[in-house]
Design a protein around this motif. Sequence first.
Motif, PDB file in Angstrom:
ATOM      1  N   ASN A 108     -32.287  13.792  48.684  1.00 51.97           N
ATOM      2  CA  ASN A 108     -31.218  13.343  47.798  1.00 51.97           C
ATOM      3  C   ASN A 108     -31.616  11.932  47.363  1.00 51.97           C
ATOM      4  O   ASN A 108     -31.788  11.072  48.231  1.00 51.97           O
TER       5      ASN A 108
ATOM      6  N   SER B  57     -21.601  21.214  55.032  1.00 54.09           N
ATOM      7  CA  SER B  57     -20.923  20.778  53.806  1.00 54.09           C
ATOM      8  C   SER B  57     -21.483  21.451  52.563  1.00 54.09           C
ATOM      9  O   SER B  57     -20.733  21.929  51.714  1.00 54.09           O
ATOM     10  N   LYS B  58     -22.806  21.500  52.460  1.00 51.98           N
ATOM     11  CA  LYS B  58     -23.436  22.063  51.254  1.00 51.98           C
ATOM     12  C   LYS B  58     -23.794  23.523  51.506  1.00 51.98           C
ATOM     13  O   LYS B  58     -23.595  24.370  50.651  1.00 51.98           O
TER      14      LYS B  58
ATOM     15  N   TYR C 242     -29.680  19.363  52.923  1.00 50.71           N
ATOM     16  CA  TYR C 242     -29.814  20.295  51.782  1.00 50.71           C
ATOM     17  C   TYR C 242     -30.805  21.422  52.060  1.00 50.71           C
ATOM     18  O   TYR C 242     -31.246  22.110  51.132  1.00 50.71           O
TER      19      TYR C 242
ATOM     20  N   TYR D 199     -29.653   8.040  50.677  1.00 47.25           N
ATOM     21  CA  TYR D 199     -28.242   8.242  51.003  1.00 47.25           C
ATOM     22  C   TYR D 199     -27.803   6.953  51.706  1.00 47.25           C
ATOM     23  O   TYR D 199     -28.350   6.596  52.754  1.00 47.25           O
TER      24      TYR D 199
ATOM     25  N   ARG E  24     -15.902  18.903  57.763  1.00 48.10           N
ATOM     26  CA  ARG E  24     -16.575  17.813  58.462  1.00 48.10           C
ATOM     27  C   ARG E  24     -17.322  18.369  59.673  1.00 48.10           C
ATOM     28  O   ARG E  24     -16.938  18.154  60.826  1.00 48.10           O
TER      29      ARG E  24
ATOM     30  N   ASP F 171     -33.210  14.175  57.871  1.00 46.90           N
ATOM     31  CA  ASP F 171     -31.917  14.609  57.333  1.00 46.90           C
ATOM     32  C   ASP F 171     -32.166  15.878  56.510  1.00 46.90           C
ATOM     33  O   ASP F 171     -32.746  15.823  55.422  1.00 46.90           O
TER      34      ASP F 171
ATOM     35  N   THR G   8     -22.389  15.145  59.171  1.00 45.52           N
ATOM     36  CA  THR G   8     -23.618  14.442  59.572  1.00 45.52           C
ATOM     37  C   THR G   8     -23.535  12.950  59.243  1.00 45.52           C
ATOM     38  O   THR G   8     -24.267  12.156  59.797  1.00 45.52           O
ATOM     39  N   LYS G   9     -22.623  12.605  58.349  1.00 44.17           N
ATOM     40  CA  LYS G   9     -22.503  11.192  57.957  1.00 44.17           C
ATOM     41  C   LYS G   9     -22.310  10.304  59.185  1.00 44.17           C
ATOM     42  O   LYS G   9     -22.983   9.283  59.334  1.00 44.17           O
TER      43      LYS G   9
ATOM     44  N   SER H 225     -25.976  20.203  58.113  1.00 37.80           N
ATOM     45  CA  SER H 225     -24.562  20.111  57.750  1.00 37.80           C
ATOM     46  C   SER H 225     -24.058  21.439  57.185  1.00 37.80           C
ATOM     47  O   SER H 225     -24.822  22.183  56.567  1.00 37.80           O
TER      48      SER H 225
HETATM   49  C1  PLP Z   1     -28.605  13.304  52.065  1.00 38.11           C
HETATM   50  C2  PLP Z   1     -27.269  13.510  52.689  1.00 38.11           C
HETATM   51  N1  PLP Z   1     -27.177  13.522  54.021  1.00 38.11           N
HETATM   52  C3  PLP Z   1     -26.003  13.671  54.652  1.00 38.11           C
HETATM   53  C4  PLP Z   1     -24.838  13.826  53.935  1.00 38.11           C
HETATM   54  C5  PLP Z   1     -23.533  13.904  54.694  1.00 38.11           C
HETATM   55  O1  PLP Z   1     -23.016  15.148  54.741  1.00 38.11           O
HETATM   56  P1  PLP Z   1     -21.805  15.510  55.696  1.00 38.11           P
HETATM   57  O2  PLP Z   1     -21.324  14.273  56.365  1.00 38.11           O
HETATM   58  O3  PLP Z   1     -20.784  16.117  54.818  1.00 38.11           O
HETATM   59  O4  PLP Z   1     -22.379  16.481  56.692  1.00 38.11           O
HETATM   60  C6  PLP Z   1     -24.875  13.837  52.543  1.00 38.11           C
HETATM   61  C7  PLP Z   1     -23.625  13.987  51.779  1.00 38.11           C
HETATM   62  O5  PLP Z   1     -23.553  13.934  50.602  1.00 38.11           O
HETATM   63  C8  PLP Z   1     -26.124  13.675  51.912  1.00 38.11           C
HETATM   64  O6  PLP Z   1     -26.231  13.667  50.576  1.00 38.11           O
END
Ligand code: PLP
Length: 398
Positions: free
Chosen positions: A180, A244-245, A211, A130, A253, A208, A104-105, A242
Amino acid sequence: MTGVFERFGALPDFPFRRLAAMLAERLPPDGVPVLDLSIGEPQHAPPALLAETVAAQAGTWNRYPPPGGTPAFRSAVAAWLQRRYALPEGMLDADRHVLPLAGTKEGLFLLPSVLPAKPDAAILLPNPLYAVYLGGAVLAGARPVPLATTAATGFLPDLDALDERLLEHTTAFFLCTPANPQGAVASQAYLERLLRLARRHDFLLIVDECYAEIWDEAPPAGGLQAAAATGGGLDHLVVLHSLSKRSNAAGLRSGFIAGDSDLLARFGRLRAYGAAVQPLPLMAAATRLWQDEVHVEANRAAYRAKLDLAERRLGNRFGFYRPAGGFFLWLDVGDGVAAARRLWSEAALKVLPGSFLTMGSVQPGLEDDPGARYIRLALVHDETTIDGAFDRLIEVLG
Ligand SMILES: Cc1ncc(COP(=O)(O)O)c(C=O)c1O
């Protein structure tokens, strides 16, 4: 307008680069193994089906992946969103309302570049945040406006404090829920109110929800539920999720964006030129992960156990509270930078100073940096490691 590089020059370095530079000034104590709680990189194992699916799809490595993703990926995502948020049948069209992201970054970074223009365009950002939101706003040449999120505002932007004139210039509003670093969760009523504001003042609400699947007592409401409740389709709204978490797969990714079809069409056009595209074997694995909840429940339970541990160990030290979502602790230690320096040099414990997550340093005149008193701890390791980190924290900071 100044060039991108000049605009970027006005930003502080990315938080983890700043942290590395700060910690390089001193050595940790000899012979004490480093414990790193600074970065939100999950250390739980990813589900086996990830590697199995990638291996089974090895025959597709020769192919260029489509920037819009595969139909199977888009429909798995649409089906997941519909189940997770109990959305009305037919609200989401997998082909018009969903796009994959290589994490998502990259989506958060590029989105501000496809917003319809306004004079003196402003992008509203939670502060702390973030840092990628800020980078994206600056890349697009918009004016980043911090909205302080403090204990007094429930760690979410205070919607009552928004200036109507500012909203007329606003092209986007970034909201992070669960937040976050503080773990605060926006209620559905809050999201509905914000979406109505977005429509009234013609800006994009970017939620976003990275989480969203790591929660303590109740699943957080989502932007799409607010859209379902307010009517008006997905206009003026995008949400980002995402793996990722949720699936301990930061290295895959993989994420997605869902929402406003006009915005997604613009975004798809931009991405086709040069954005990172996820390879087909990885997209097949991502598809499978969105279809499975068993590993997600186990993951959530592991984080809950670590919050129990934190509650037992920290009690009411450092203003500890149990975050409603996410896996960070946001601890009030008086002076976050000084505390992070001491934890490193006296106990080899890496944590992130709260002020590295705020816009304090790029907004001269901002008197109270809402991160200055805090440190952020990521509870990403196993319980024994985290317990050891709490020993060090308590020993150094009391
Ligand atoms: C609030 C938040 N959004 C988005 C991301 C991005 O996650 P990713 O690019 O791994 O999907 C992070 C990563 O730490 C995050 O903390």
